[in-house]
Design a protein around this motif. Structure first.
Motif, PDB file in Angstrom:
ATOM      1  N   ASN A 131     -11.629  -1.591  -7.951  1.00  0.00           N
ATOM      2  CA  ASN A 131     -11.764  -0.207  -8.429  1.00  0.00           C
ATOM      3  C   ASN A 131     -10.466   0.582  -8.246  1.00  0.00           C
ATOM      4  O   ASN A 131     -10.464   1.710  -7.767  1.00  0.00           O
ATOM      5  CB  ASN A 131     -12.921   0.506  -7.732  1.00  0.00           C
ATOM      6  CG  ASN A 131     -14.252  -0.104  -8.083  1.00  0.00           C
ATOM      7  OD1 ASN A 131     -14.465  -0.581  -9.199  1.00  0.00           O
ATOM      8  ND2 ASN A 131     -15.160  -0.120  -7.131  1.00  0.00           N
ATOM      9  N   GLU A 132      -9.363  -0.060  -8.608  1.00  0.00           N
ATOM     10  CA  GLU A 132      -8.028   0.541  -8.544  1.00  0.00           C
ATOM     11  C   GLU A 132      -7.592   0.885  -7.115  1.00  0.00           C
ATOM     12  O   GLU A 132      -6.754   1.756  -6.903  1.00  0.00           O
ATOM     13  CB  GLU A 132      -7.924   1.778  -9.458  1.00  0.00           C
ATOM     14  CG  GLU A 132      -8.088   1.449 -10.924  1.00  0.00           C
ATOM     15  CD  GLU A 132      -7.063   0.438 -11.444  1.00  0.00           C
ATOM     16  OE1 GLU A 132      -5.862   0.584 -11.163  1.00  0.00           O
ATOM     17  OE2 GLU A 132      -7.469  -0.515 -12.129  1.00  0.00           O
ATOM     18  N   VAL A 133      -8.149   0.179  -6.136  1.00  0.00           N
ATOM     19  CA  VAL A 133      -7.767   0.346  -4.735  1.00  0.00           C
ATOM     20  C   VAL A 133      -7.291  -1.006  -4.216  1.00  0.00           C
ATOM     21  O   VAL A 133      -7.935  -2.029  -4.462  1.00  0.00           O
ATOM     22  CB  VAL A 133      -8.978   0.840  -3.896  1.00  0.00           C
ATOM     23  CG1 VAL A 133      -8.642   0.892  -2.426  1.00  0.00           C
ATOM     24  CG2 VAL A 133      -9.450   2.196  -4.392  1.00  0.00           C
ATOM     25  N   TRP A 144       1.704   1.914  -3.548  1.00  0.00           N
ATOM     26  CA  TRP A 144       0.592   1.885  -4.490  1.00  0.00           C
ATOM     27  C   TRP A 144       0.354   3.223  -5.177  1.00  0.00           C
ATOM     28  O   TRP A 144       0.183   3.284  -6.381  1.00  0.00           O
ATOM     29  CB  TRP A 144      -0.673   1.400  -3.791  1.00  0.00           C
ATOM     30  CG  TRP A 144      -1.836   1.262  -4.705  1.00  0.00           C
ATOM     31  CD1 TRP A 144      -2.963   2.030  -4.718  1.00  0.00           C
ATOM     32  CD2 TRP A 144      -2.007   0.297  -5.754  1.00  0.00           C
ATOM     33  NE1 TRP A 144      -3.818   1.607  -5.700  1.00  0.00           N
ATOM     34  CE2 TRP A 144      -3.248   0.543  -6.353  1.00  0.00           C
ATOM     35  CE3 TRP A 144      -1.220  -0.745  -6.244  1.00  0.00           C
ATOM     36  CZ2 TRP A 144      -3.729  -0.217  -7.407  1.00  0.00           C
ATOM     37  CZ3 TRP A 144      -1.696  -1.492  -7.285  1.00  0.00           C
ATOM     38  CH2 TRP A 144      -2.940  -1.231  -7.857  1.00  0.00           C
ATOM     39  N   ASN A 145       0.328   4.305  -4.441  1.00  0.00           N
ATOM     40  CA  ASN A 145       0.044   5.614  -5.025  1.00  0.00           C
ATOM     41  C   ASN A 145       1.303   6.417  -5.318  1.00  0.00           C
ATOM     42  O   ASN A 145       1.225   7.587  -5.650  1.00  0.00           O
ATOM     43  CB  ASN A 145      -0.876   6.419  -4.102  1.00  0.00           C
ATOM     44  CG  ASN A 145      -2.251   5.818  -4.020  1.00  0.00           C
ATOM     45  OD1 ASN A 145      -2.818   5.408  -5.026  1.00  0.00           O
ATOM     46  ND2 ASN A 145      -2.784   5.733  -2.828  1.00  0.00           N
ATOM     47  N   ILE A 171      -7.272  -6.041  -6.022  1.00  0.00           N
ATOM     48  CA  ILE A 171      -7.488  -4.669  -6.475  1.00  0.00           C
ATOM     49  C   ILE A 171      -8.965  -4.540  -6.813  1.00  0.00           C
ATOM     50  O   ILE A 171      -9.492  -5.282  -7.633  1.00  0.00           O
ATOM     51  CB  ILE A 171      -6.628  -4.352  -7.712  1.00  0.00           C
ATOM     52  CG1 ILE A 171      -5.153  -4.590  -7.386  1.00  0.00           C
ATOM     53  CG2 ILE A 171      -6.871  -2.933  -8.194  1.00  0.00           C
ATOM     54  CD1 ILE A 171      -4.266  -4.670  -8.609  1.00  0.00           C
ATOM     55  N   LEU A 229       0.824  -1.208   0.000  1.00  0.00           N
ATOM     56  CA  LEU A 229       0.000   0.000   0.000  1.00  0.00           C
ATOM     57  C   LEU A 229       0.861   1.261   0.000  1.00  0.00           C
ATOM     58  O   LEU A 229       0.522   2.247  -0.658  1.00  0.00           O
ATOM     59  CB  LEU A 229      -0.938  -0.010   1.206  1.00  0.00           C
ATOM     60  CG  LEU A 229      -1.986   1.079   1.259  1.00  0.00           C
ATOM     61  CD1 LEU A 229      -2.915   1.009   0.051  1.00  0.00           C
ATOM     62  CD2 LEU A 229      -2.788   0.972   2.546  1.00  0.00           C
TER      63      LEU A 229
END
Length: 65
Positions: free
Chosen positions: A57-59, A31-32, A55, A28
């Motif tokens: 919805n792209e989360v 991830w971003n 994953i 996590l």
């Protein structure tokens, strides 16, 4: 581009080669951070579904939580 990308990619490669779950928080945290790291994480999760990270919805979601 993250100036930490090479170091982080290496950590993801180690996880891919060992099959050892690097922990949800570890994934996590990347991830971003960088689109290339997202691609690497997606490949890892496809290779190791037993880690229980998916994953949605792209989360990133820890299926075990």
């Amino acid at each position: 581009m993250s100036n930490l990308r090479p170091e982080r990619m290496q950590k993801l490669k180690v996880a891919a080669n060992s099959g050892q779950n690097p922990a949800f928080d570890f994934l996590l945290s990347y991830w971003n951070d960088d689109p290339m790291l997202v691609i690497a994480i997606k490949k890892l999760l496809a290779k190791f579904p037993q880690w229980g990270v998916v994953i949605v919805n792209e989360v990133l979601v820890d299926w075990n939580e």
